[in-house]
Design a protein around this motif. Structure first.
Motif, PDB file in Angstrom:
ATOM      1  N   ILE A 128      39.587 -16.313 -32.272  1.00  0.00           N
ATOM      2  CA  ILE A 128      38.390 -15.571 -31.855  1.00  0.00           C
ATOM      3  C   ILE A 128      38.676 -14.998 -30.462  1.00  0.00           C
ATOM      4  O   ILE A 128      38.305 -15.580 -29.446  1.00  0.00           O
ATOM      5  N   PRO A 129      39.374 -13.858 -30.381  1.00  0.00           N
ATOM      6  CA  PRO A 129      39.853 -13.352 -29.098  1.00  0.00           C
ATOM      7  C   PRO A 129      38.758 -13.003 -28.095  1.00  0.00           C
ATOM      8  O   PRO A 129      39.035 -12.936 -26.904  1.00  0.00           O
ATOM      9  N   ASN A 130      37.525 -12.758 -28.553  1.00  0.00           N
ATOM     10  CA  ASN A 130      36.479 -12.448 -27.583  1.00  0.00           C
ATOM     11  C   ASN A 130      35.971 -13.708 -26.880  1.00  0.00           C
ATOM     12  O   ASN A 130      35.202 -13.624 -25.928  1.00  0.00           O
ATOM     13  N   ILE A 131      36.398 -14.900 -27.341  1.00  0.00           N
ATOM     14  CA  ILE A 131      36.102 -16.142 -26.624  1.00  0.00           C
ATOM     15  C   ILE A 131      37.267 -16.432 -25.686  1.00  0.00           C
ATOM     16  O   ILE A 131      38.405 -16.592 -26.119  1.00  0.00           O
ATOM     17  N   GLN A 132      36.966 -16.487 -24.396  1.00  0.00           N
ATOM     18  CA  GLN A 132      37.991 -16.724 -23.377  1.00  0.00           C
ATOM     19  C   GLN A 132      37.808 -18.127 -22.791  1.00  0.00           C
ATOM     20  O   GLN A 132      36.720 -18.485 -22.339  1.00  0.00           O
ATOM     21  N   ILE A 133      38.877 -18.930 -22.817  1.00  0.00           N
ATOM     22  CA  ILE A 133      38.870 -20.252 -22.198  1.00  0.00           C
ATOM     23  C   ILE A 133      39.522 -20.112 -20.827  1.00  0.00           C
ATOM     24  O   ILE A 133      40.699 -19.754 -20.730  1.00  0.00           O
ATOM     25  N   TRP A 134      38.763 -20.371 -19.758  1.00  0.00           N
ATOM     26  CA  TRP A 134      39.253 -20.182 -18.388  1.00  0.00           C
ATOM     27  C   TRP A 134      39.749 -21.501 -17.810  1.00  0.00           C
ATOM     28  O   TRP A 134      39.001 -22.477 -17.732  1.00  0.00           O
ATOM     29  N   ASP A 135      41.011 -21.510 -17.411  1.00  0.00           N
ATOM     30  CA  ASP A 135      41.602 -22.671 -16.732  1.00  0.00           C
ATOM     31  C   ASP A 135      41.389 -22.465 -15.223  1.00  0.00           C
ATOM     32  O   ASP A 135      42.009 -21.592 -14.609  1.00  0.00           O
ATOM     33  N   LEU A 136      40.489 -23.272 -14.636  1.00  0.00           N
ATOM     34  CA  LEU A 136      40.172 -23.106 -13.218  1.00  0.00           C
ATOM     35  C   LEU A 136      41.039 -24.021 -12.361  1.00  0.00           C
ATOM     36  O   LEU A 136      41.453 -25.097 -12.806  1.00  0.00           O
ATOM     37  N   PRO A 137      41.314 -23.619 -11.120  1.00  0.00           N
ATOM     38  CA  PRO A 137      42.056 -24.492 -10.208  1.00  0.00           C
ATOM     39  C   PRO A 137      41.285 -25.784  -9.966  1.00  0.00           C
ATOM     40  O   PRO A 137      40.060 -25.837 -10.117  1.00  0.00           O
ATOM     41  N   GLY A 138      42.003 -26.832  -9.562  1.00  0.00           N
ATOM     42  CA  GLY A 138      41.358 -28.110  -9.292  1.00  0.00           C
ATOM     43  C   GLY A 138      40.542 -28.067  -8.007  1.00  0.00           C
ATOM     44  O   GLY A 138      40.973 -27.495  -7.004  1.00  0.00           O
ATOM     45  N   ILE A 139      39.371 -28.669  -8.041  1.00  0.00           N
ATOM     46  CA  ILE A 139      38.530 -28.742  -6.857  1.00  0.00           C
ATOM     47  C   ILE A 139      39.032 -29.858  -5.946  1.00  0.00           C
ATOM     48  O   ILE A 139      39.580 -30.861  -6.413  1.00  0.00           O
ATOM     49  N   GLY A 140      38.880 -29.665  -4.633  1.00  0.00           N
ATOM     50  CA  GLY A 140      39.250 -30.698  -3.676  1.00  0.00           C
ATOM     51  C   GLY A 140      40.634 -30.571  -3.093  1.00  0.00           C
ATOM     52  O   GLY A 140      41.041 -31.371  -2.253  1.00  0.00           O
ATOM     53  N   THR A 141      41.395 -29.542  -3.507  1.00  0.00           N
ATOM     54  CA  THR A 141      42.721 -29.302  -2.918  1.00  0.00           C
ATOM     55  C   THR A 141      42.555 -28.507  -1.628  1.00  0.00           C
ATOM     56  O   THR A 141      41.497 -27.911  -1.385  1.00  0.00           O
ATOM     57  N   PRO A 142      43.582 -28.466  -0.769  1.00  0.00           N
ATOM     58  CA  PRO A 142      43.464 -27.696   0.476  1.00  0.00           C
ATOM     59  C   PRO A 142      43.090 -26.230   0.243  1.00  0.00           C
ATOM     60  O   PRO A 142      42.362 -25.638   1.028  1.00  0.00           O
ATOM     61  N   ARG A 143      43.550 -25.658  -0.886  1.00  0.00           N
ATOM     62  CA  ARG A 143      43.257 -24.265  -1.160  1.00  0.00           C
ATOM     63  C   ARG A 143      41.849 -24.074  -1.739  1.00  0.00           C
ATOM     64  O   ARG A 143      41.239 -23.017  -1.555  1.00  0.00           O
ATOM     65  N   PHE A 144      41.368 -25.106  -2.422  1.00  0.00           N
ATOM     66  CA  PHE A 144      40.043 -24.997  -3.056  1.00  0.00           C
ATOM     67  C   PHE A 144      39.177 -26.190  -2.658  1.00  0.00           C
ATOM     68  O   PHE A 144      38.959 -27.113  -3.444  1.00  0.00           O
ATOM     69  N   LYS A 145      38.717 -26.151  -1.417  1.00  0.00           N
ATOM     70  CA  LYS A 145      37.816 -27.202  -0.935  1.00  0.00           C
ATOM     71  C   LYS A 145      36.454 -27.044  -1.609  1.00  0.00           C
ATOM     72  O   LYS A 145      36.046 -25.951  -1.996  1.00  0.00           O
TER      73      LYS A 145
END
Length: 367
Positions: free
Chosen positions: A66-83
């Motif tokens: 089902i190509p119109n369904i997109q599964i988004w892999d988000l960066p991990g929370i709590g890293t120096p880049r993503f506080k």
């Protein structure tokens, strides 16, 4: 009009659905993204998996079927880049229609932060506790080990935390990304397929708009104009002073007209099938709302003659036409006028039934 309706259905088929997979770094988000998409970690289209945090930017992966369904892999929370304080803005929470929070340990302050932020969006939320096979491995060494009891204890501990931290009463799915046929993974898939009410509501609303009262009236006006043209064509055939010609002409004219009217309102097998898929309704349930109209693909000579024989106007006019066949001038005038009147009345009566069934479908969409 039938073409326009098909275009609306195609647009509904291609409505996007963005599902975000979030959580702390190292909990197995990317492996879960691959598992939910039924791809292996080493496949070309798989999310990158490794010991270190691999995901540095939100990345979309299409569902394989089902190509119109997109599964988004988000960066991990709590890293120096993503506080935590900047996370929501950086990963653009507003773009997603549903969230899956993955954890593989005791809930942390970052998990609690994510849950509260997701709650603010008022969108669907699933909590996944992964690596459950590893968690239960050590428990298997104990005497009197019981897998169901162990899983129930872990699930209750997680759900109790969610309730205390955010007042959220929801099921926690215990899964292993390596064993997608075990634990709660099959249940998670079934639940997501059955739920996502915001998505179904969005699609149902799109479908209902096709059957809104304003849309129905507009279609009815256009169809009435079309019926007048069909009746004029029938009139032209009826004027010809050839016995039986009027009926021979009317049969294919009426068959085409009935099918056209049904197709214009989406009352055909294919259109209902597409609507059933994208509104979460059963095909038979949709068909049950259609009480007065045959589906376009079922309209044939037998059905046409059955309806004509049940039309008192058609029966009476046919008898008079036969009697006047031997009076050429009068017969031609009467034949033309009667053909127009019968065709116009017959198709308008059919249209009334179509309108009623279309309103029944609208009511079903809005339930």
């Amino acid at each position: 009009m039938a073409s326009d309706f098909k275009q609306h259905l195609n647009e509904m088929q291609n409505l996007p659905l963005n599902i975000a997979v979030t959580g702390e770094a190292g909990v197995g988000k990317s492996s879960f993204v691959n598992a939910i998409r039924s791809v292996m970690d080493d496949d070309e289209e798989a999310a990158e998996v490794g010991i270190r945090e691999q995901t540095t930017q939100p990345k979309a992966y299409p569902h394989p079927s089902i190509p119109n369904i997109q599964i988004w892999d988000l960066p991990g929370i709590g890293t120096p880049r993503f506080k935590a304080a900047e996370y929501v803005q950086k990963v653009q929470f507003e773009r997603y229609g549903a969230f899956i929070m993955v954890t593989s340990h005791h809930f942390t302050a970052n998990d609690d932060f994510l849950i509260k932020e997701i709650q603010r969006t008022r969108k669907k939320f699933y909590c996944v506790y992964t690596k459950i096979d590893a968690k239960t491995h050590s428990e298997k060494m104990k005497m009197n080990f019981n897998m169901e009891k162990t899983l129930a204890i872990i699930r209750k501990r997680c759900e109790d935390h969610l309730r205390r931290a955010s007042g959220l009463y929801t099921r926690v799915f215990l899964i292993s990304s390596w064993k997608t046929d075990k634990y709660d993974f099959p249940l998670l898939r079934e639940t997501m397929a059955a739920e996502l009410p915001y998505y179904k509501k969005h699609i149902s609303t799109k479908a209902a708009q096709l059957f809104s009262e304003g849309e129905l009236r507009m279609k009815k006006d256009e169809i009435i104009s079309y019926i007048k043209k069909v009746a004029l064509l029938s009139c032209a055939c009826g004027v010809m002073p050839v016995p039986g010609l009027s009926m021979l002409c009317d049969i294919p004219i009426l068959l085409d007209a009935l099918k056209c009217i049904c197709n214009a309102f989406g009352l055909d097998e294919h259109s209902l099938y597409v609507l059933a898929i994208h509104t979460g309704k059963e095909l038979e349930e949709l068909k049950s709302a259609i009480k007065k109209t045959p589906l376009a693909n079922t309209i044939n000579l037998e059905l046409l003659f059955f309806r004509l024989k049940n039309s008192s106007l058609w029966v009476n006019v046919s008898i008079v036409e036969v009697a006047l066949n031997f009076m050429p001038l009068i017969g031609s005038v009467f034949g033309g006028m009667s053909s127009f009147a019968v065709t116009y009345h017959f198709l308008n009566t059919f249209l009334d039934g179509v309108m009623e069934d279309a309103r029944n479908l609208q009511t079903m969409f809005l339930e």
